[in-house]
Scaffold this active site. Structure first.
Site, PDB file in Angstrom:
ATOM      1  N   ASP A 133       0.788  -1.232   0.000  1.00  0.00           N
ATOM      2  CA  ASP A 133       0.000   0.000   0.000  1.00  0.00           C
ATOM      3  C   ASP A 133       0.819   1.282   0.000  1.00  0.00           C
ATOM      4  O   ASP A 133       0.253   2.377   0.082  1.00  0.00           O
ATOM      5  CB  ASP A 133      -0.963   0.011   1.194  1.00  0.00           C
ATOM      6  CG  ASP A 133      -2.116  -0.948   0.971  1.00  0.00           C
ATOM      7  OD1 ASP A 133      -2.683  -0.921  -0.135  1.00  0.00           O
ATOM      8  OD2 ASP A 133      -2.454  -1.714   1.891  1.00  0.00           O
ATOM      9  N   ASP A 186      -7.025  -3.795  -5.350  1.00  0.00           N
ATOM     10  CA  ASP A 186      -6.579  -2.510  -4.791  1.00  0.00           C
ATOM     11  C   ASP A 186      -5.180  -2.131  -5.291  1.00  0.00           C
ATOM     12  O   ASP A 186      -4.823  -0.963  -5.376  1.00  0.00           O
ATOM     13  CB  ASP A 186      -6.536  -2.554  -3.253  1.00  0.00           C
ATOM     14  CG  ASP A 186      -7.658  -3.339  -2.619  1.00  0.00           C
ATOM     15  OD1 ASP A 186      -8.131  -4.309  -3.230  1.00  0.00           O
ATOM     16  OD2 ASP A 186      -8.055  -3.000  -1.489  1.00  0.00           O
TER      17      ASP A 186
HETATM   18  N1  GLY Z   1      -7.165  -1.340   0.371  1.00  0.00           N
HETATM   19  C1  GLY Z   1      -8.076  -1.767   1.353  1.00  0.00           C
HETATM   20  C2  GLY Z   1      -9.463  -1.341   1.142  1.00  0.00           C
HETATM   21  O1  GLY Z   1      -9.846  -0.886   0.094  1.00  0.00           O
HETATM   22  O2  GLY Z   1     -10.230  -1.470   2.070  1.00  0.00           O
END
Ligand code: GLY
Length: 410
Positions: free
Chosen positions: A116, A181
């Site tokens: 992330d 994601d």
């Molecule tokens: N990347 C985690 C979410 O979208 O909750």
């Protein structure tokens, strides 16, 4: 307080003079800027009074603000919202705050244990570099991209999202889990490649986007949340969910991440297949029988108790922002109109909080993860971030239809 009252009275005056469509668009934009300023002023005053650097993500069940450490995947959104508030207002008062909250994330550039870092450094440092031209931010951006690139698995042709041997993920039997994601992290690689001249970062982003296109999407153009790959052969081991209702359901935010991600890929590569993919995702979302009339989806398009299921404003905000960019590449196909409708819904009292409520976040009614029983029907800092980004893109688009993408950083 004086500033908040000032903002409210400016909005009232503006609303009273909103006659033509153009005026009404400008009034909408100004009203939402004023609202964001009011909420952010309360939020930052609270943080500054604490004498600490705090990073608000959501509220808990008692309504208390939940602050996160810098290695949380959401740590970039609040600093990013500060930059966007500066961009939307032109008020330099936001710069030192944005800098302080951004620079607190400096060591995230070394983070290698999850994917992330694209969200974290992209929303904070990339916006800071774009708006404030601090050249030292470049080093952080490039270093962070290199950290993200360590998670690229050549045998599978993807960036591994989560470690398969830690936390709750470690209980799922995965080898190389990739979540949709991850498409949101590619912008960092593309930008860092331009900044550093390191083509390998670009190549990794493209390979990841291609592998995801091949394996993560279903025939109806919805996507799986998690694809688990064999590290050596690249074969798909599992098609799963983590935050959706079921493996075969369509988790709402995942559809938004994919849409936004493929439009971003088109921005940097010019490859039309990414744009075509974005159009297919759009069709899935906006022809879905379970999409409510206000265009703010339920947390999963296949949630079992629709219409008695929580909405997810974060998905809607991310989608709106993506659609303003899509309008630039594919003008006149109604993408802006759809984005405008989403924004009108989000800015209505149904979703936009009263000033001084909602933990001082802008939007209500988002969902973190229902399967984890976490953050259900709450404000989320990424809903606010993408709402502000969409507002900035809308403003640019209304002001100059040829210069809609001030956001594309050069
Ligand atoms: N990347 C985690 C979410 O979208 O909750």
């Amino acid at each position: 307080m004086k500033m908040i009252l000032g903002a409210i009275s400016t909005s009232i005056v503006l609303l009273a003079s909103c006659n033509s469509q153009k005026q009404s668009d400008n009034c909408f934009i100004q009203n939402n800027i004023d609202n964001a300023v009011a909420q952010h002023t309360i939020q930052t005053d609270l943080i500054e009074r604490s004498g600490k650097i705090l990073n608000p993500r959501t509220i808990d069940s008692n309504g208390n603000i939940h602050y996160v450490p810098i290695d949380d995947w959401c740590s970039g959104f609040f600093p990013g919202s500060m930059w966007l508030t500066y961009e939307l207002t032109g008020d330099k008062k936001w710069v030192p705050l944005a800098e302080k909250y951004t620079e607190d994330l400096d060591s995230v550039k070394h983070l290698k244990w999850h994917h992330d870092v694209g969200f974290m450094i992209g929303c904070s440092y990339l916006n800071g570099y774009r708006l404030n031209n601090k050249t030292e931010y470049k080093d952080v951006i490039v270093e962070a991209a290199r950290s993200l690139a360590t998670r690229f698995r050549p045998g599978a042709g993807v960036i591994q999202s989560w470690d398969a041997d830690r936390g709750w993920q470690g209980t799922r039997g995965w080898e190389c889990p990739v979540i949709i994601d991850n498409m949101m992290n590619l912008e960092l690689l593309f930008e860092a490649s331009i900044m550093s001249g390191d083509k390998s970062l670009y190549d990794i982003a493209v390979k990841h986007a291609d592998t995801t296109l091949e394996n993560q999407y279903r025939d109806d153009n919805s996507c799986y949340h998690v694809i688990d790959y064999c590290l050596s052969t690249g074969n798909v081991r599992n098609k799963h969910t983590a935050q959706g209702y079921a493996h075969e359901s369509s988790w709402a935010r995942g559809q938004a991440w994919g849409l936004y991600g493929y439009i971003t890929c088109y921005r940097y590569t010019g490859n039309k297949k990414y744009l075509a993919q974005a159009e297919k995702i759009y069709d899935f979302i906006f022809t879905n029988k379970n999409l409510p009339a206000d265009l703010v989806p339920y947390w999963d398009f296949d949630a079992p108790n629709i219409p008695n299921e929580p909405r997810d404003a974060s998905s809607a905000a991310c989608t709106a922002s993506a659609l303003y960019e899509m309008e630039v590449y594919l003008p006149g196909k109604g993408y802006k109109e759809t984005a405008d409708k989403i924004m009108a819904s989000l800015a209505s009292p149904s979703y936009r909080a009263e000033i001084g409520t909602n933990g001082n976040f802008i939007l209500k009614h988002s969902v973190g993860s229902i399967p984890h029983n976490a953050e259900i029907d709450v404000p989320l800092n990424y809903a606010d971030y993408y709402f502000l980004e969409a507002l900035m893109r809308k403003r640019n688009m209304e002001n100059d239809s040829k210069n809609t993408m001030a956001y594309v950083k050069k």
